[in-house]
Write a protein that holds these residues in place. Structure first.
Motif, short mmCIF file in Angstrom:
data_model
loop_
_atom_site.label_atom_id
_atom_site.label_comp_id
_atom_site.label_asym_id
_atom_site.label_seq_id
_atom_site.Cartn_x
_atom_site.Cartn_y
_atom_site.Cartn_z
N GLN A 1 0.83 -1.21 0.00
CA GLN A 1 0.00 0.00 0.00
C GLN A 1 0.86 1.26 0.00
O GLN A 1 0.55 2.23 -0.69
CB GLN A 1 -0.93 -0.02 1.22
N ALA A 2 1.95 1.24 0.76
CA ALA A 2 2.85 2.39 0.77
C ALA A 2 3.49 2.58 -0.59
O ALA A 2 3.70 3.72 -1.05
CB ALA A 2 3.93 2.20 1.84
N ASP A 3 3.80 1.49 -1.27
CA ASP A 3 4.38 1.56 -2.61
C ASP A 3 3.39 2.16 -3.60
O ASP A 3 3.76 2.97 -4.47
CB ASP A 3 4.82 0.17 -3.06
N ILE A 4 2.12 1.78 -3.48
CA ILE A 4 1.09 2.35 -4.35
C ILE A 4 0.96 3.86 -4.10
O ILE A 4 0.84 4.65 -5.03
CB ILE A 4 -0.25 1.64 -4.10
N ALA A 5 0.99 4.25 -2.83
CA ALA A 5 0.91 5.66 -2.49
C ALA A 5 2.12 6.42 -3.03
O ALA A 5 2.00 7.56 -3.51
CB ALA A 5 0.81 5.83 -0.98
N LEU A 6 3.32 5.80 -2.97
CA LEU A 6 4.52 6.42 -3.51
C LEU A 6 4.39 6.63 -5.01
O LEU A 6 4.77 7.67 -5.55
CB LEU A 6 5.74 5.56 -3.19
N TYR A 7 3.84 5.64 -5.69
CA TYR A 7 3.62 5.75 -7.13
C TYR A 7 2.71 6.93 -7.44
O TYR A 7 2.91 7.68 -8.39
CB TYR A 7 3.02 4.44 -7.65
N ALA A 8 1.67 7.10 -6.60
CA ALA A 8 0.75 8.23 -6.78
C ALA A 8 1.47 9.56 -6.54
O ALA A 8 1.22 10.55 -7.24
CB ALA A 8 -0.44 8.09 -5.83
N ALA A 9 2.37 9.59 -5.55
CA ALA A 9 3.13 10.81 -5.28
C ALA A 9 4.02 11.17 -6.47
O ALA A 9 4.15 12.34 -6.84
CB ALA A 9 3.97 10.63 -4.02
#
Length: 705
Positions: free
Chosen positions: A417-425
């Motif tokens: 989930q943190a990786d997905i959020a990083l991708y969004a950032a």
């Protein structure tokens, strides 16, 4: 060592370790062996590589001289039981080198963050002298004393019948005392024994004396005069009287401080990043699992922050990897300095770092606010200029944040989930923070499903090329642009806008690009045999990933050759952004293909950021005027001016020009008035299947002959 096995060792340290070390993978195959292992086993490391425990090369014997079964080997027992095997004595047949060599072995299983056994480390020392000395004890007390006197081990001799015990000078020195400085007696070593070891050692020794074994070995720690504990390996020989009763025990204590330090260093090496010293993914996974358990127990909330450095690859490429390493070390130092005592910092690899915030927040809102504060604090810390290698540099981070609580299932899920959020950032422009939202996961799942369907579509031949006609100023058909369509079994005909972006995220775009080139080349070869179609050109769109493949030129020419197509009738449409990426490589490939007859045009010209100083260097044939300018050219003077400038630029460079998206007679008339000579759009012809396009071409041809 294989990347599948996260166990990493310092080979120099390993080869200087005073014991033999052999590392097996989870399938029991040997991964590495040190110099001492070669010496003790009589085999070269090269010979041992890949050997499994059941290989006939291994010939070990039991202490009684009988062959040892492969299932009883230290590595096999550790692998089968997933547990540590300590102090197993076995013999190695070293024919021609002195007969049997006796080894004292311990095997240590190594687990990854998911508690899966990944390898086994077997450590062993040569105990042949001790075994021989023990066996010769009854024959020659003098010989035993000579051996023990020349040893660095601390010797002791315990008369069980009279409860008298002798400690050698070396035994006392090992603990910092002069001989006899403390009251000698059986109780002394128990008094010096570490409290954590006392019950275990007493139970072990009681069982050994009451049992039938003649020798044993055990590890424990004894208190040094200066207050620290010395780890020792105690090896003893039990002398039994009639009926098997133990009457005497003699043995040695070996200071194993160096070995214990090496074992700790092995563990540290396996669980820490060598560059920054931060915990690695394996350690992080275990730590996060611990934090999740704490959150479940206390019903609290925590967070995981995943950071990476924007444009780090560019920094590495321009400044060099040594500079990149210095930057990563400085980033690690700033992260450490920015975190609280209960927070946890690690490095996943590359330029990705992880911060685990302790699950201390009682509510989700409080946790979110705390995480946001930490994120902004980290951004400020990492955005400060870096003074490295004599120059100043500025780097920005992108941060993805995922919250966890008592309901969070697993550590891997939080990292994902943190990786997905990083991708969004990253997608939001970088140097920013994004929190995980379930909608992100839904979008990724949908993209993954679409990617899977597209993969199947290629195999099921669901892709089809439609042809949009292109006309000259007299509105005569001069060619077509090949536009991809997906005949989806459920959605019907799907246009490229719905799936090309997904294809470009994987190698699917390469497969699709090759398929389009093959289909277009075959179509051109067919048209060459028809007078109504032989004079037409066919344009295909080429993606950046496709063009930047190393063998793109050779593969394209091979496809044209195999189809028997005339390269002069094929045009490749490239975007401005593609031309701006690695311009020198792009120019070189375009020139190779242009020399063979392939034409090139810039698609959607005017919407990108290409430099005019590069345009004249590209071997172009046409500029295609973007449809956004065409749509507004009648009403917007600025759009009209841009169209006029593009036409003038093309004329100055000797290039043709085609206006895209012509949809009204007014647009067509206005474009003609500006001197435009090529047109494409719904007014003149929509994209259509091959049969319909060819019928259109034949009908127009029939009117001209």
């Amino acid at each position: 060592m294989s990347t599948a096995n996260s166990f990493i060792v310092d080979e120099l340290l390993l080869d200087n370790f005073p014991a033999g070390v052999v590392v097996h993978d989870a399938n029991s195959a040997v991964l590495t062996a040190n110099v001492m292992a070669e010496r003790l086993l009589g085999l070269s490391a090269q010979h041992m590589m890949g050997l499994k425990v059941d290989d006939v090369t291994w010939q070990f014997v039991q202490p009684d001289g009988s062959p040892m079964a492969p299932a009883d080997f230290p590595a096999a027992r550790a692998l089968h039981g997933s547990c540590k095997i300590s102090d197993l004595v076995l013999g190695v047949d070293t024919a021609g080198l002195g007969g049997i060599r006796w080894l004292l072995c311990s095997a240590y299983p190594v687990f990854n963050g998911a508690a899966v056994l990944t390898s086994v480390v077997v450590c062993f020392t040569d105990c042949s002298d001790l075994i021989r000395a023990q066996k010769a004890l009854s024959d020659s007390e003098q010989r035993l004393q000579l051996v023990l006197r020349g040893s660095n081990d601390g010797c002791w001799d315990w008369d069980l019948a009279n409860q008298r015990i002798y400690y050698s000078p070396r035994w006392w020195a090992m603990l910092g005392y002069e001989p006899g400085e403390l009251t000698s007696g059986p109780a002394l070593w128990e008094q010096l024994l570490h409290a954590d070891d006392r019950q275990r050692v007493q139970h072990f020794l009681g069982a050994a004396l009451a049992g039938a074994v003649d020798d044993y070995a055990i590890e424990f720690s004894l208190l040094h005069r200066e207050g620290h504990y010395v780890p020792v390996q105690s090896r003893g020989f039990i002398q039994r009287g009639p009926g098997g009763t133990a009457i005497r025990v003699a043995g040695t204590n070996t200071d194993i401080t160096e070995r214990k330090q090496f074992e700790r260093q092995l563990l540290t090496t396996a669980e820490h990043d060598h560059l920054t010293g931060l915990p690695n993914r394996r350690y992080l996974s275990r730590e996060l699992a611990t934090r999740l358990a704490a959150a479940r127990a206390a019903a609290t909330h925590g967070a995981v922050l995943l950071l990476d450095l924007d444009d780090f690859k560019l920094i590495n490429d321009t400044e060099g990897h040594s500079f990149g390493d210095l930057l990563l070390q400085e980033v690690a130092a700033r992260l450490r300095a920015s975190m609280g005592a209960v927070d946890f910092v690690g490095r996943l690899g590359g330029d990705e770092f992880v911060v685990i915030l302790a699950p201390t927040a009682s509510t989700l809102a409080q946790c979110s606010a705390e995480a946001e504060r930490h994120c902004q604090q980290l951004r400020l810390a990492l955005c400060r200029p870096y003074r490295l290698a004599g120059s100043e540099h500025t780097v920005t981070p992108s941060i993805g944040c995922a919250l966890f609580d008592a309901s969070t299932a697993a550590a891997d899920l939080v990292f994902k989930q943190a990786d997905i959020a990083l991708y969004a950032a990253k997608g939001a422009g970088r140097n920013t923070v994004r929190f995980f939202d379930p909608a992100m996961q839904h979008a990724i799942d949908a993209r993954a499903r679409l990617q899977g369907e597209l993969h199947d579509a290629i195999a099921r031949a669901e892709l089809e090329i439609y042809y949009q006609p292109q006309f000259d100023v007299m509105e005569r058909l001069i060619g077509a642009e090949a536009l991809l369509r997906w005949n989806h079994t459920v959605r019907g005909v799907v246009t490229p806008g719905a799936f090309i972006a997904v294809a470009e995220m994987s190698d699917l775009i390469i497969r699709i690009g090759d398929w389009v080139l093959r289909d277009a080349s075959a179509r051109l070869a067919t048209w060459a045999r028809d007078p109504a179609l032989s004079g037409l050109t066919l344009s295909v769109n080429v993606s950046a990933r496709h063009l930047h493949e190393d063998d793109f030129v050779a593969r394209t020419l091979a496809i044209l050759r195999q189809a028997g197509a005339d390269p002069h009738r094929l045009a490749m449409e490239l975007t401005e952004s593609l031309l701006a990426t690695d311009a020198e490589e792009t120019i070189a490939k375009m020139r190779q293909l242009r020399e063979c007859g392939v034409n090139f045009s810039i698609d959607d010209f005017g919407t990108g950021f290409s430099s005019l100083r590069y345009i004249h260097r590209f071997p172009l044939k046409h500029l295609k005027i973007d449809q956004s300018f065409v749509a507004a050219c009648n009403a917007d003077p600025n759009a009209a001016a841009i169209v006029e400038i593009v036409i003038a630029l093309a004329n100055k460079l000797g290039l043709g020009h085609v206006a895209e998206g012509v949809e009204t007679p007014e647009q067509l008339a206005f474009l003609k008035s500006l001197g435009c000579t090529g047109f494409q759009g719904y007014l003149l012809g929509r994209p259509m299947p091959a049969a319909q396009f060819e019928a259109l071409a034949r009908a127009q041809y029939a009117c001209t002959v």
